[in-house]
Write a protein that holds these residues in place. Sequence first.
Motif, PDB file in Angstrom:
ATOM      1  N   GLU A  52       2.415   8.625 -20.755  1.00 54.58           N
ATOM      2  CA  GLU A  52       3.632   8.666 -19.943  1.00 54.58           C
ATOM      3  C   GLU A  52       4.513   9.821 -20.400  1.00 54.58           C
ATOM      4  O   GLU A  52       4.291  10.390 -21.470  1.00 54.58           O
ATOM      5  CB  GLU A  52       4.404   7.354 -20.103  1.00 54.58           C
ATOM      6  CG  GLU A  52       3.718   6.158 -19.503  1.00 54.58           C
ATOM      7  CD  GLU A  52       4.440   4.881 -19.872  1.00 54.58           C
ATOM      8  OE1 GLU A  52       5.192   4.375 -19.042  1.00 54.58           O
ATOM      9  OE2 GLU A  52       4.247   4.396 -20.993  1.00 54.58           O
ATOM     10  N   ASP A 224      -1.786  12.141 -15.045  1.00 53.08           N
ATOM     11  CA  ASP A 224      -2.594  11.561 -13.972  1.00 53.08           C
ATOM     12  C   ASP A 224      -3.954  11.170 -14.528  1.00 53.08           C
ATOM     13  O   ASP A 224      -4.824  12.014 -14.742  1.00 53.08           O
ATOM     14  CB  ASP A 224      -2.729  12.601 -12.853  1.00 53.08           C
ATOM     15  CG  ASP A 224      -3.461  12.041 -11.648  1.00 53.08           C
ATOM     16  OD1 ASP A 224      -4.070  10.963 -11.773  1.00 53.08           O
ATOM     17  OD2 ASP A 224      -3.428  12.697 -10.592  1.00 53.08           O
ATOM     18  N   LEU A 225      -4.125   9.884 -14.747  1.00 59.19           N
ATOM     19  CA  LEU A 225      -5.354   9.394 -15.345  1.00 59.19           C
ATOM     20  C   LEU A 225      -6.563   9.691 -14.456  1.00 59.19           C
ATOM     21  O   LEU A 225      -7.662   9.965 -14.944  1.00 59.19           O
ATOM     22  CB  LEU A 225      -5.217   7.881 -15.572  1.00 59.19           C
ATOM     23  CG  LEU A 225      -5.949   7.244 -16.725  1.00 59.19           C
ATOM     24  CD1 LEU A 225      -5.793   8.034 -18.005  1.00 59.19           C
ATOM     25  CD2 LEU A 225      -5.424   5.828 -16.929  1.00 59.19           C
ATOM     26  N   LEU A 264      -2.183   1.053 -19.022  1.00 61.98           N
ATOM     27  CA  LEU A 264      -2.030   2.282 -18.251  1.00 61.98           C
ATOM     28  C   LEU A 264      -3.007   2.273 -17.063  1.00 61.98           C
ATOM     29  O   LEU A 264      -2.651   2.610 -15.939  1.00 61.98           O
ATOM     30  CB  LEU A 264      -2.312   3.478 -19.169  1.00 61.98           C
ATOM     31  CG  LEU A 264      -1.716   4.828 -18.810  1.00 61.98           C
ATOM     32  CD1 LEU A 264      -0.209   4.743 -18.674  1.00 61.98           C
ATOM     33  CD2 LEU A 264      -2.081   5.854 -19.873  1.00 61.98           C
ATOM     34  N   LEU A 265      -4.233   1.864 -17.318  1.00 71.09           N
ATOM     35  CA  LEU A 265      -5.229   1.798 -16.246  1.00 71.09           C
ATOM     36  C   LEU A 265      -4.820   0.776 -15.195  1.00 71.09           C
ATOM     37  O   LEU A 265      -4.998   0.999 -13.996  1.00 71.09           O
ATOM     38  CB  LEU A 265      -6.597   1.429 -16.829  1.00 71.09           C
ATOM     39  CG  LEU A 265      -7.376   2.595 -17.424  1.00 71.09           C
ATOM     40  CD1 LEU A 265      -8.538   2.084 -18.270  1.00 71.09           C
ATOM     41  CD2 LEU A 265      -7.898   3.492 -16.312  1.00 71.09           C
ATOM     42  N   ALA A 267      -1.992   0.046 -14.237  1.00 72.58           N
ATOM     43  CA  ALA A 267      -0.838   0.507 -13.458  1.00 72.58           C
ATOM     44  C   ALA A 267      -1.196   1.669 -12.543  1.00 72.58           C
ATOM     45  O   ALA A 267      -0.363   2.127 -11.768  1.00 72.58           O
ATOM     46  CB  ALA A 267       0.292   0.924 -14.401  1.00 72.58           C
ATOM     47  N   THR A 268      -2.416   2.182 -12.642  1.00 74.57           N
ATOM     48  CA  THR A 268      -2.794   3.371 -11.873  1.00 74.57           C
ATOM     49  C   THR A 268      -3.312   2.970 -10.490  1.00 74.57           C
ATOM     50  O   THR A 268      -4.246   2.196 -10.394  1.00 74.57           O
ATOM     51  CB  THR A 268      -3.896   4.136 -12.631  1.00 74.57           C
ATOM     52  OG1 THR A 268      -3.398   4.485 -13.910  1.00 74.57           O
ATOM     53  CG2 THR A 268      -4.295   5.394 -11.880  1.00 74.57           C
ATOM     54  N   LEU A 278      -1.757  -4.305  -9.099  1.00 69.54           N
ATOM     55  CA  LEU A 278      -1.238  -3.342 -10.067  1.00 69.54           C
ATOM     56  C   LEU A 278      -0.235  -4.040 -10.972  1.00 69.54           C
ATOM     57  O   LEU A 278       0.545  -4.880 -10.530  1.00 69.54           O
ATOM     58  CB  LEU A 278      -0.546  -2.174  -9.349  1.00 69.54           C
ATOM     59  CG  LEU A 278      -1.443  -1.219  -8.585  1.00 69.54           C
ATOM     60  CD1 LEU A 278      -0.590  -0.124  -7.963  1.00 69.54           C
ATOM     61  CD2 LEU A 278      -2.472  -0.609  -9.496  1.00 69.54           C
ATOM     62  N   ARG A 279      -0.257  -3.675 -12.235  1.00 68.62           N
ATOM     63  CA  ARG A 279       0.663  -4.285 -13.192  1.00 68.62           C
ATOM     64  C   ARG A 279       1.456  -3.187 -13.881  1.00 68.62           C
ATOM     65  O   ARG A 279       0.873  -2.211 -14.347  1.00 68.62           O
ATOM     66  CB  ARG A 279      -0.125  -5.054 -14.246  1.00 68.62           C
ATOM     67  CG  ARG A 279      -0.885  -6.239 -13.704  1.00 68.62           C
ATOM     68  CD  ARG A 279       0.004  -7.479 -13.663  1.00 68.62           C
ATOM     69  NE  ARG A 279      -0.689  -8.595 -13.040  1.00 68.62           N
ATOM     70  CZ  ARG A 279      -0.682  -8.830 -11.724  1.00 68.62           C
ATOM     71  NH1 ARG A 279      -0.013  -8.041 -10.911  1.00 68.62           N
ATOM     72  NH2 ARG A 279      -1.336  -9.854 -11.230  1.00 68.62           N
ATOM     73  N   SER A 280       2.762  -3.380 -13.980  1.00 75.33           N
ATOM     74  CA  SER A 280       3.545  -2.401 -14.719  1.00 75.33           C
ATOM     75  C   SER A 280       3.443  -2.714 -16.211  1.00 75.33           C
ATOM     76  O   SER A 280       2.995  -3.783 -16.604  1.00 75.33           O
ATOM     77  CB  SER A 280       4.993  -2.432 -14.256  1.00 75.33           C
ATOM     78  OG  SER A 280       5.561  -3.662 -14.624  1.00 75.33           O
ATOM     79  N   ILE A 281       3.847  -1.744 -17.024  1.00 78.85           N
ATOM     80  CA  ILE A 281       3.823  -1.941 -18.470  1.00 78.85           C
ATOM     81  C   ILE A 281       5.193  -2.441 -18.881  1.00 78.85           C
ATOM     82  O   ILE A 281       6.198  -1.780 -18.588  1.00 78.85           O
ATOM     83  CB  ILE A 281       3.488  -0.617 -19.185  1.00 78.85           C
ATOM     84  CG1 ILE A 281       2.193  -0.040 -18.609  1.00 78.85           C
ATOM     85  CG2 ILE A 281       3.362  -0.839 -20.684  1.00 78.85           C
ATOM     86  CD1 ILE A 281       1.836   1.325 -19.151  1.00 78.85           C
TER      87      ILE A 281
END
Lengths: 330, 344
Positions: A52, A224-225, A264-265, A267-268, A278-281
Amino acid sequence: MSAATPAAAASQSVLDVTDFSVEFRTRAGIVRALDRVAFSVGRGETMALVGESGSGKSVTAYALLGLLDAAGRITGGSARLEGTELTSASPAALSAIRGKRAAMIFQNPRAALNPIRNVGKQIGDVLRRHAGLGARAAAAEAIEMLRAVGIPDPARRAGAYPFELSGGMCQRVMIAIAVATRPALLIADEPTTGLDVTTQAVVMDIMGRLAAETGMATILITHDLALAAERSGRIAVMHAGHIVEDAPTKTLLLYPRHPYTRRLLAATPTAAGNLADLRSIPGNLPDLRRDDLPPCRFAARCDRRLPACEAPMQWRELEPHHRVACWNPA
Amino acid sequence: MSGQIGNQPTPPEAEGPLLLDIAEVSKRFPVGKTGWLSGKSHSLVHAVDDVSLTLARGETLGLVGESGCGKSTLVRLLARLTDPTSGSIRFGTRELSAIPAKDFARDPDRARIQIVFQDAGESINPRFTAADAIADPLRQLQGLTGDTLRQKVEEAATLCGLPLELLARFPHQLSGGQRARVGIARAIGPRPDLLVLDEPTAALDVSVQVTILQLLVSLRESLGISYVFVSHDLNVVRLLCDRVVVMYLGRIVEVGPARAVFDAPLHPYTRGLVAAVPRLDGVRADALRLVGDPKSPIDPDPNACRFHGRCPIGTDRCGVEMPELRRFAGGRQAACHYAEEAPA
C-alpha cells in the motif's frame, strides 16, 4: 529479520540487499521508514515490490540509488550492486553508477523529463555522460533507442519536446533514457500509473522485451498486484517498512502465507468474483514515528496474532525461495 | 436489490420509467482562430459526438474508455455543468438541454443531480471543515439552516460511515478514505436521484477502495439512487455496474450488461481494452494489443470509423462508412461493421 538469507539467490545476482534500514529525521520525530529490508535480484529477473502507499516501496528505490532527501539516511545494512557497496559509496561514485549501471524510471514521465530539451538530446545526454559518445554518435544512438522502444518515425520524434508527446510516448522516452547505457539494474517506480491500460500494456511489453534482450535485472514497484502478477517472476510484499513475504509470483498468488499478503489479495478486485467477496484490511499502517513499534508492524491489524509475535521478527524459509516474516503463517 | 451486495443481473424496474434519456448529444469545442493546417477555418474538437443512452431508476451505468475519449465531457453534460452543442437531455420528464448551465445552478432540479469528483482532497475547499463541505450544498440548494442543517449533515455523515467527531476536521487532517467519504456525503446530502461518480476510488489503496465501493452499494440500496460511474478500472466497473458504456474518441462503441461486455466483447476496441487489463492469473500469450494512439479529435472525418487505423480487423470500408450502433441479443449494442453475435 536478522541473518537474512535472501531467497531465490539467483546464481548471478545483480543486487543483494541485506538488513537495509532507512530513517527520516523530522520535526515530529524519527520515521523508521525501512527496517532490515533484504532481497536480491538476479540477472534478467523481474522482481515486483508491492504494498500500500506508505509501505516504503519508493523509499527503498531512492535509498538504493542515493537519492534520499536531506532528512533521510541509511542507518544500517548493505546493498551491493554487482559487488559494489552502495551504502558507503561517495556521492561521486554513486553519480557514476546512476544512469550507467543502475537506472530508474519515475512515475510521472512528463515531470521527470526536461521540458525545454528535445527528447533526442535528453537520451543523448546519458550516452555522452556515461558511454563516452561524441555529440554526433550520441544523436544517432538516441534515434536507435527511440526505435527500440517502439516510437514510430524516431528520427523526427527525436526533435520533439515532452509536451508534444503523449504520456505513453514520454514514458517510452524515459525507458529509452534508462536503458540507453545497458544498465545491470532497472528500477521502475510505478512506471504506468496514470497511463491508460492499453498504453500500460504496450509500455510493459517494451520493458519486458528489453529486459529479456539485455539481461538486466528489473525491480518493478507497483501498488497493483495484478500488474505485478502479470509482469514479474517474483513478488516481495512490503508493509510499513518491512518486507513481509517474498516468493515466486505463482507461489505467492496461489499459496500466500503471510496474513498481510492474504489480506491484500482478498482486497484486490479481480476479473472474477463479486463485490461482496472483497474484504478490506482492518486498521491502518502504524505510525512509524513511534518509539515502541512492535516487532511485527502488522500485529495490530492481524487476526492470526500469537503471544509469540512479541518476539523479534525472523525470516522463515517455508520452502526454497519462499520466505515469510511471520511467526504464525497461514 | 435483493439484499445481495454487488451487481446481480436484472436491475429493478429495468423496464420502468427512465431516469435519464440522452439522445444524439454532441459537444464541440472550438480550437484556435487559425487551425495550423486548415488556414483560417474554425476547427472543432468533437469531444462528444452523437451520443444516446438511457439510465433506468436504480441502475448503475459504467462509463469506460481511454483518457481523451470524452467521458468527462459527457459527465459534465449530463450533470448539466456545461451546455451541449446539440441533442436532448431528458431527466425524468423534464428536458434539460435547453436550460443554460448557468441558470441550472439555481434550478430546483440542481439538487437531484450530484457529482462525486475524482480526488476528494482536491475537490473539497481546504478552508472548509468536513461539516462545512457537507453542509454547503444543503445550504445553497435547499436553504437549510440551524438545527435542521446540522441534523442533515450528521445524517449524511452517518450514512457514509464518517464518525461525527471527524466533522470538525479540515481535509488535510483526514485520510484518503475519510476524504472520499466526505465527498460522497456532500453529494448525497441533498438526496439526489442521480449520482455521477468520476473515478471516486482512483487515488485510494485497494483495501480502502473496497470499503468505498461497498459503501456505494449500500447507499444505492438504502437510498435508491442511480449511479453513473466513470472509471479506468474495468475490474471495478464490472463489480459495481449493471450496464457499461464504452467510448472511443467521443463516440459510443459498445453498450451492454457489464459482465457480458467484459466476458465477450463485440467491438474490437473493447476487446483490446479488456485484454490490456492486468489479471492475477498472469498475462495471456495471445493477448490483443492496441498499438498507437487515438486519432486527433479535431475535425474528424465524419465518414470514417474513429477506430479505423488502429483497429486490428478494420478494412477499407471502415474508412468511408461510419458504423452505426447496431443492436445485438441480450440488450447489447456495438458500433462496428464486423461485430457478430457472440456464439451462444
